[in-house]
Design a protein around this motif. Sequence first.
Motif, short mmCIF file in Angstrom:
data_model
loop_
_atom_site.label_atom_id
_atom_site.label_comp_id
_atom_site.label_asym_id
_atom_site.label_seq_id
_atom_site.Cartn_x
_atom_site.Cartn_y
_atom_site.Cartn_z
N LEU A 69 -35.89 -54.72 28.55
CA LEU A 69 -36.36 -56.06 28.91
C LEU A 69 -36.75 -56.86 27.66
CD1 LEU A 69 -38.46 -55.16 32.07
CD2 LEU A 69 -36.29 -56.38 32.02
N LEU A 70 -37.34 -56.20 26.67
CA LEU A 70 -37.67 -56.90 25.43
C LEU A 70 -36.43 -57.22 24.61
CD1 LEU A 70 -40.88 -55.01 24.20
CD2 LEU A 70 -40.74 -57.22 25.33
N MET A 71 -35.40 -56.40 24.75
CA MET A 71 -34.18 -56.61 23.99
C MET A 71 -33.45 -57.89 24.41
SD MET A 71 -31.60 -53.49 23.04
CE MET A 71 -32.93 -52.38 22.57
N LYS A 72 -33.75 -58.39 25.59
CA LYS A 72 -33.16 -59.66 26.01
C LYS A 72 -33.56 -60.78 25.05
CE LYS A 72 -34.72 -59.94 30.19
NZ LYS A 72 -34.94 -60.47 31.56
N TYR B 24 -30.58 -52.42 19.17
CA TYR B 24 -29.69 -53.47 19.68
C TYR B 24 -28.40 -53.54 18.88
CZ TYR B 24 -27.94 -58.15 20.70
OH TYR B 24 -27.12 -59.21 21.03
N ARG B 25 -28.50 -53.54 17.56
CA ARG B 25 -27.32 -53.68 16.71
C ARG B 25 -26.44 -52.44 16.75
NH1 ARG B 25 -30.29 -53.65 12.04
NH2 ARG B 25 -28.35 -53.53 10.84
N LEU C 90 -18.80 -73.70 11.51
CA LEU C 90 -19.79 -74.65 12.00
C LEU C 90 -20.51 -74.14 13.25
CD1 LEU C 90 -17.82 -78.00 11.57
CD2 LEU C 90 -19.45 -76.93 9.99
N LEU C 91 -20.02 -73.07 13.84
CA LEU C 91 -20.60 -72.51 15.05
C LEU C 91 -21.44 -71.28 14.72
CD1 LEU C 91 -17.61 -72.73 17.57
CD2 LEU C 91 -19.56 -74.29 17.36
N PRO C 92 -22.45 -70.97 15.52
CA PRO C 92 -23.24 -69.75 15.28
C PRO C 92 -22.44 -68.50 15.62
CG PRO C 92 -23.98 -70.83 17.29
CD PRO C 92 -22.99 -71.77 16.64
N ASP C 93 -22.84 -67.39 15.05
CA ASP C 93 -22.21 -66.12 15.37
C ASP C 93 -22.42 -65.79 16.85
OD1 ASP C 93 -21.52 -65.90 12.74
OD2 ASP C 93 -23.29 -64.71 12.22
N GLN C 94 -21.49 -65.04 17.39
CA GLN C 94 -21.57 -64.66 18.81
C GLN C 94 -21.74 -63.15 18.92
OE1 GLN C 94 -18.14 -65.62 21.14
NE2 GLN C 94 -19.12 -65.09 23.09
N TRP C 95 -22.95 -62.73 19.26
CA TRP C 95 -23.23 -61.31 19.48
C TRP C 95 -22.89 -60.98 20.93
CZ3 TRP C 95 -25.32 -57.63 16.02
CH2 TRP C 95 -25.60 -58.14 14.74
N VAL C 96 -22.11 -59.94 21.13
CA VAL C 96 -21.65 -59.57 22.47
C VAL C 96 -22.12 -58.17 22.80
CG1 VAL C 96 -19.67 -61.13 22.45
CG2 VAL C 96 -19.42 -58.80 21.57
N TRP C 97 -22.41 -57.98 24.06
CA TRP C 97 -22.84 -56.68 24.59
C TRP C 97 -21.64 -55.99 25.23
CZ3 TRP C 97 -27.07 -54.17 23.50
CH2 TRP C 97 -27.49 -53.10 24.30
N PRO C 98 -21.54 -54.67 25.17
CA PRO C 98 -20.38 -53.98 25.76
C PRO C 98 -20.40 -54.00 27.29
CG PRO C 98 -21.95 -52.38 24.90
CD PRO C 98 -22.42 -53.73 24.45
N SER C 99 -20.12 -55.18 27.84
CA SER C 99 -20.03 -55.35 29.29
C SER C 99 -18.86 -56.28 29.57
CB SER C 99 -21.33 -55.93 29.85
OG SER C 99 -21.58 -57.22 29.32
N LYS D 291 -30.30 -53.71 32.73
CA LYS D 291 -29.66 -52.64 33.50
C LYS D 291 -28.55 -51.98 32.69
CE LYS D 291 -27.20 -51.72 37.83
NZ LYS D 291 -26.66 -52.31 39.09
N GLY D 292 -27.76 -52.79 31.98
CA GLY D 292 -26.71 -52.23 31.13
C GLY D 292 -27.26 -51.35 30.03
N PHE D 293 -28.36 -51.79 29.40
CA PHE D 293 -29.00 -50.98 28.37
C PHE D 293 -29.52 -49.68 28.96
CE2 PHE D 293 -32.97 -49.75 26.20
CZ PHE D 293 -32.47 -49.47 24.94
N TYR D 294 -30.13 -49.75 30.14
CA TYR D 294 -30.66 -48.55 30.80
C TYR D 294 -29.53 -47.56 31.09
CZ TYR D 294 -33.93 -45.95 33.77
OH TYR D 294 -34.75 -44.98 34.29
N THR D 295 -28.39 -48.08 31.53
CA THR D 295 -27.24 -47.22 31.81
C THR D 295 -26.71 -46.56 30.55
OG1 THR D 295 -26.63 -48.62 33.70
CG2 THR D 295 -24.93 -47.16 32.81
#
Length: 398
Positions: free
Chosen positions: A93-96, A144-145, A232-241, A249-253
């Motif tokens: 929940l904090l990782m959000k 997270y990283r 000119l755009l910010p980096d896009q961090w993506v989660w494996p989903s 829930k994804g992190f818990y799994t």
Amino acid sequence: IERRLSASSAMLNQGSRLQLLTSVLTSMPIYFLCTLHIPLGIIKQLDRIFRQCIWRGNTDTPKQSLAAWDLVCRPKDKGGLGVLNLNIQNQGLLMKHLHKFFNKHDVPWVSLIWDSYYDNIVPQATVLTGSFWWRDVFKLNDAYRAIASVHINMGDTALFWHDAWHVAGSSMPLVRRLPRLFYFVIDDKVSVRDVLQTQDLFSMFYLPISQEAAAELTILEGWLLNLQRDPLLPDQWVWPSKSGSFSAKGFYTIMHSHMPTIMPCKWLWKSRCTMKIKVFGWLLFFDRLNTKDMLVRRHWRSQAEDNLCVICNAYVHEDRSHLFFQCNFSCRVWNFLQIDRSQGSNTQECVHNARTSFGLPFFYEVMLTTTWNIWILRNGGIFRGEQARFASWKCNFV
């Protein structure tokens, strides 16, 4: 939480208490878990309350646990009871907040932290700074990283060598893809943006470099030349989903993904039995029922006492295997149902093979109801002196 337990759970059976715990009690601290890092001492206190809720019985007197708490907190398909692990949930929940931070969401606190602490600095390359809340949140950045990856645009949020940024069709960190070249790096905490803006890649390394490192440097130059990005755009961090967005829930799994899936447990919780019988079946599967053998092993019963099976006249020590599968009474029951429970080297294989040979979709309902009624007759013989009769079992089963 503790005040509400005495009134609400004293009159519930074990299955209902588990339902109360998973649906109500573990949801009560969620608001605090979303915003604050909860100390381990408080989490242990909550776990103690939850543990007593499951095993307390119908009195206020605490009872001994029938299973280790780590086992209870596993997901149901991994062999647990599905009770929420508050420590892992708190991290998720904090990782959000970290996901919003690294993606530079249009939120006031995100802009404030970037402008106040990380102006032209990669956050993960600096020491902890900021308020106590942000320090607690940012301590999770390594976790997270390690899971998330980043599509580079500006390049100011990712470390060139250590973060999983997408280049040349892979997101594996360059420290692992180019290990010989990394050996000569001067600053391993440099950002992707700084590398892309440099005019001379050789200035990043101690010279001279080896022949193998020079070959990897040539490969790296080709990768950087073909990198597609919008500076000119910010980096896009993506989660494996599927959507790429972060979810607790994804992190818990993911945190439980290293555990094997136990198919009999998965089938058990999908059965149409009542929750009380499902919990009984779980205790039976993991040999956590209070048979006489288990009471002796836990030192709750003396070996000098009568530890023989009460539903047969074979004068055999009562344990799980004998009581439910080898006793004369149990054998008659299984033969009546035409279920072969003897094929396999362990309990999981026996259940899987019996389910396959039974060939009907309601195997688990039959097996759980059968063993439940054997347990009822056994308890009647111990606590009320009743004799176990096949007709009584058949009447209760039907």
